[in-house]
Write a protein that holds these residues in place. Structure first.
Motif, mmCIF file in Angstrom:
data_model
loop_
_atom_site.group_PDB
_atom_site.id
_atom_site.type_symbol
_atom_site.label_atom_id
_atom_site.label_comp_id
_atom_site.label_asym_id
_atom_site.label_seq_id
_atom_site.Cartn_x
_atom_site.Cartn_y
_atom_site.Cartn_z
ATOM 1 N N SER A 131 0.810 -1.270 -0.061
ATOM 2 C CA SER A 131 -0.042 0.189 -0.032
ATOM 3 C C SER A 131 0.764 1.276 0.102
ATOM 4 O O SER A 131 0.587 2.214 -0.735
ATOM 5 N N ASN A 132 2.043 1.103 0.697
ATOM 6 C CA ASN A 132 3.115 2.335 0.667
ATOM 7 C C ASN A 132 3.504 2.615 -0.849
ATOM 8 O O ASN A 132 3.664 3.572 -1.231
ATOM 9 N N TRP A 161 0.954 4.330 -3.237
ATOM 10 C CA TRP A 161 0.814 5.585 -2.731
ATOM 11 C C TRP A 161 1.980 6.397 -3.189
ATOM 12 O O TRP A 161 1.826 7.439 -3.910
ATOM 13 N N THR A 162 3.093 6.065 -2.814
ATOM 14 C CA THR A 162 4.210 6.659 -3.372
ATOM 15 C C THR A 162 4.474 6.805 -4.468
ATOM 16 O O THR A 162 4.829 7.831 -5.261
#
Lengths: 388, 388
Positions: A245-246, A249-250
């Motif tokens: 998820s990170n 989003w990044t």
């Protein structure tokens, strides 16, 4: 300092587990004819296709298909898609896939009602659309390009041996995008790490330019630190939701214009990488991985202060007792170590390139002027040679 | 990990020197009646009023005025503004000022056509607008609140002794905002540093919450580092364009929802600070400055890992040879040092508070649940006592 700019990014994002339900909010805003655009059919194997079709039916949409979008969408495919969209009287183009599919959907959006040859208008003359656009929505299944929240649309013209990207204005940005990190779980590891390096490269291309102090570089440093950490975790466990998820989003924020606001940018790594791609057809992110370190080591003396800052702020290199050059080099060494652990391709040989291709690659490399050193042809040759 | 969320921020920003010319792109999109909203008239002294009016006239707008918006806009003022907007048949509300003026403009936007008492509907029952909204544009003259790119609108009801903020959805966000860092040059130093601490507090309220690893915290760290550096420069030279432009941009991103995406947040410092404000009428940013360190030192043991990370990643504390607590405390000590150098108010006495107000302030403090420790009344009392 931050130079003058305008910023606008109206794309609505639905992020997280179950984000696909966001379609139920969005679809009623458009007419009933939906052109469903996708690639080679992996979405049929992993079940995403069925889920999307079910929601489209629930929302009483008429579904028209435009499948087979290739990794580098072509002018021929675009012409075919325009015909399909016209026949369908499409009210919405729904892209389900990775960056290529999203790019293609945006190119379709500006081309269906275009009264001249869209290639000539948008990719040769770089004009802005003047026709009625068809709105685009995206369901992302692969991360890296940021296409889900920007105006970029790269199209390849095989007859002219040209692959060109047009960055359209916010009226062409997807109206909405669905970002469910679990949709990326089934991606093969090679594609996953290539995508991760593509994200890193987007950030570095925008970071390694300029000598002023501006907030955009600090945001980029934060995104880089998050990416570095999550990539290590995802490489060990690709279904670690937190890490994926990170990364997702990044990826979005690495190339949705924010970190370029008010500053100059480079993009020379992409130019060299794309030249490699043109001669090998290798995976985009891997071409960037193979040429990045030779390029950055080459320009390090010209942007020493920034490479030192990169080492300290991004790679936590302790500068005590080291010269500036030693600090800067330690940063690139830490990056090299991280890249090797991820399993990235670190040289052109592994991508199927041979040294007799160097001349051609040099010729195909566009020279950018925003980096710390405007390269000569000889320097491009040297960097490519060091990439073997 | 990043929890599920939706993100959408459609506000168009014109940033930099000459950004006011952006009005010429935006004004033609709206009808001819413009309600020009501003505060106590400082914009007439610094020439911004004249510049705005000139562009409005160039764009053939009919100008109606609603001046005298106070630092804490009241329900009475809102009622008066609604009457003015109705009489003007306003097609656009143009706010020229700081956060209060922008907040007020958004409250007007949702109130003019509201068929019931807007205070009851939006600030007591927290309902969403159902009436026709009047679009809002902003010209920012003071930074800190992020109101130029969010849906926040704080209104004060003196009869009920309540000051309440409603965070509206993206349909209420300003359609456009003009951010010219030079417009902030004439702000008195006290207001400038109070605004800087307000920005820092916004970032910390969102950062000091949760134990997971998420990209939003990394972005916040980047913004904090940029703010810390630029604040030091601006404190020495308030007309340093580079520093003021970075502060302005950081303020926008500190509270336009990005750094809160997918994570929990605290906001207890704001609750205590607002209680102080209710009893002293002190400047908002200064109330936050006076109570922040006692609060953070109090909750440090409950959020040790994050305070350690804050020390290392934001304040570059070297963790070698130190216990976690020592590292964490060194971070807060660095923050204290920075605050003193900026000239921030470090205690409640300087804000005109006396110890006999503590009981009342405790009663006025709302207890939040997203931080590292849900405070008891006794703990609020202790923190307030330590803030003298």
């Amino acid at each position: 300092m931050l130079g003058n700019f305008t910023y606008c990014n109206p794309t609505k994002l639905y992020f997280g587990q179950g984000a696909l339900d966001g379609l139920k909010n969005e679809l009623p805003k458009y007419g009933k004819n939906v052109l469903l655009v996708y690639g080679g059919g992996s979405i049929k194997k992993n079940g995403i296709y069925d889920k999307v079709v079910q929601i489209l039916k629930e929302c009483k949409k008429e579904i028209f298909e435009d499948a087979g979008v290739m990794p580098n969408p072509t002018t021929e495919k675009l012409a075919e898609g325009c015909e399909r969209a016209k026949r369908a009287k499409a009210d919405l183009i729904l892209a389900v896939g990775g960056g290529s599919v999203c790019d293609y959907a945006k190119a379709l959006s500006v081309s269906v009602n275009c009264e001249e040859d869209p290639w000539e208008k948008y990719y040769i003359r770089f004009e802005e659309p003047t026709c009625k656009l068809i709105p685009v929505g995206c369901v992302l299944t692969m991360v890296g390009t940021g296409s889900e929240m920007n105006g970029g649309a790269v199209i390849t013209n095989h007859a002219q041996k040209l692959k060109i990207g047009h960055v359209f204005g916010e009226e062409v940005f997807p109206k909405f995008s669905v970002l469910d990190p679990e949709f990326t779980f089934t991606l093969p590891r090679y594609q996953m790490v290539a995508g991760i390096f593509d994200i890193m490269s987007h950030l570095l291309e925008q970071y390694f330019s300029g000598t002023d102090d501006n907030t955009s570089d600090y945001i980029a440093e934060g995104l880089l630190r998050s990416l570095i950490r999550s990539a290590q975790i995802a490489a060990e466990n690709p279904t670690d939701y937190e890490a994926r998820s990170n990364i997702m989003w990044t990826a979005t924020w690495a190339l949705n214009t924010l970190v370029a606001m008010g500053k100059t940018t480079d993009w020379e790594v992409h130019m060299i990488g794309q030249a490699v791609g043109a001669h090998t057809d290798a995976t985009h992110g891997m071409t960037l991985a193979a040429v990045s370190l030779p390029y950055y080591r080459h320009i390090l003396p010209y942007g020493l202060a920034k490479f030192k800052r990169y080492a300290v702020n991004v790679w936590s290199v302790d500068p005590k007792g080291k010269t500036d050059t030693e600090v800067a080099e330690a940063g690139l060494a830490a990056m090299e170590d991280w890249m090797k652990k991820l399993g990235l391709v670190m040289n052109l040989t592994e991508l199927g390139a041979t040294r007799d291709m160097i001349d051609g690659m040099v010729k195909s490399t566009l020279i950018m002027t925003g980096g710390y050193k405007v390269l000569t042809e000889e320097e491009v040759r040297q960097i490519l040679t060091e990439s073997f």
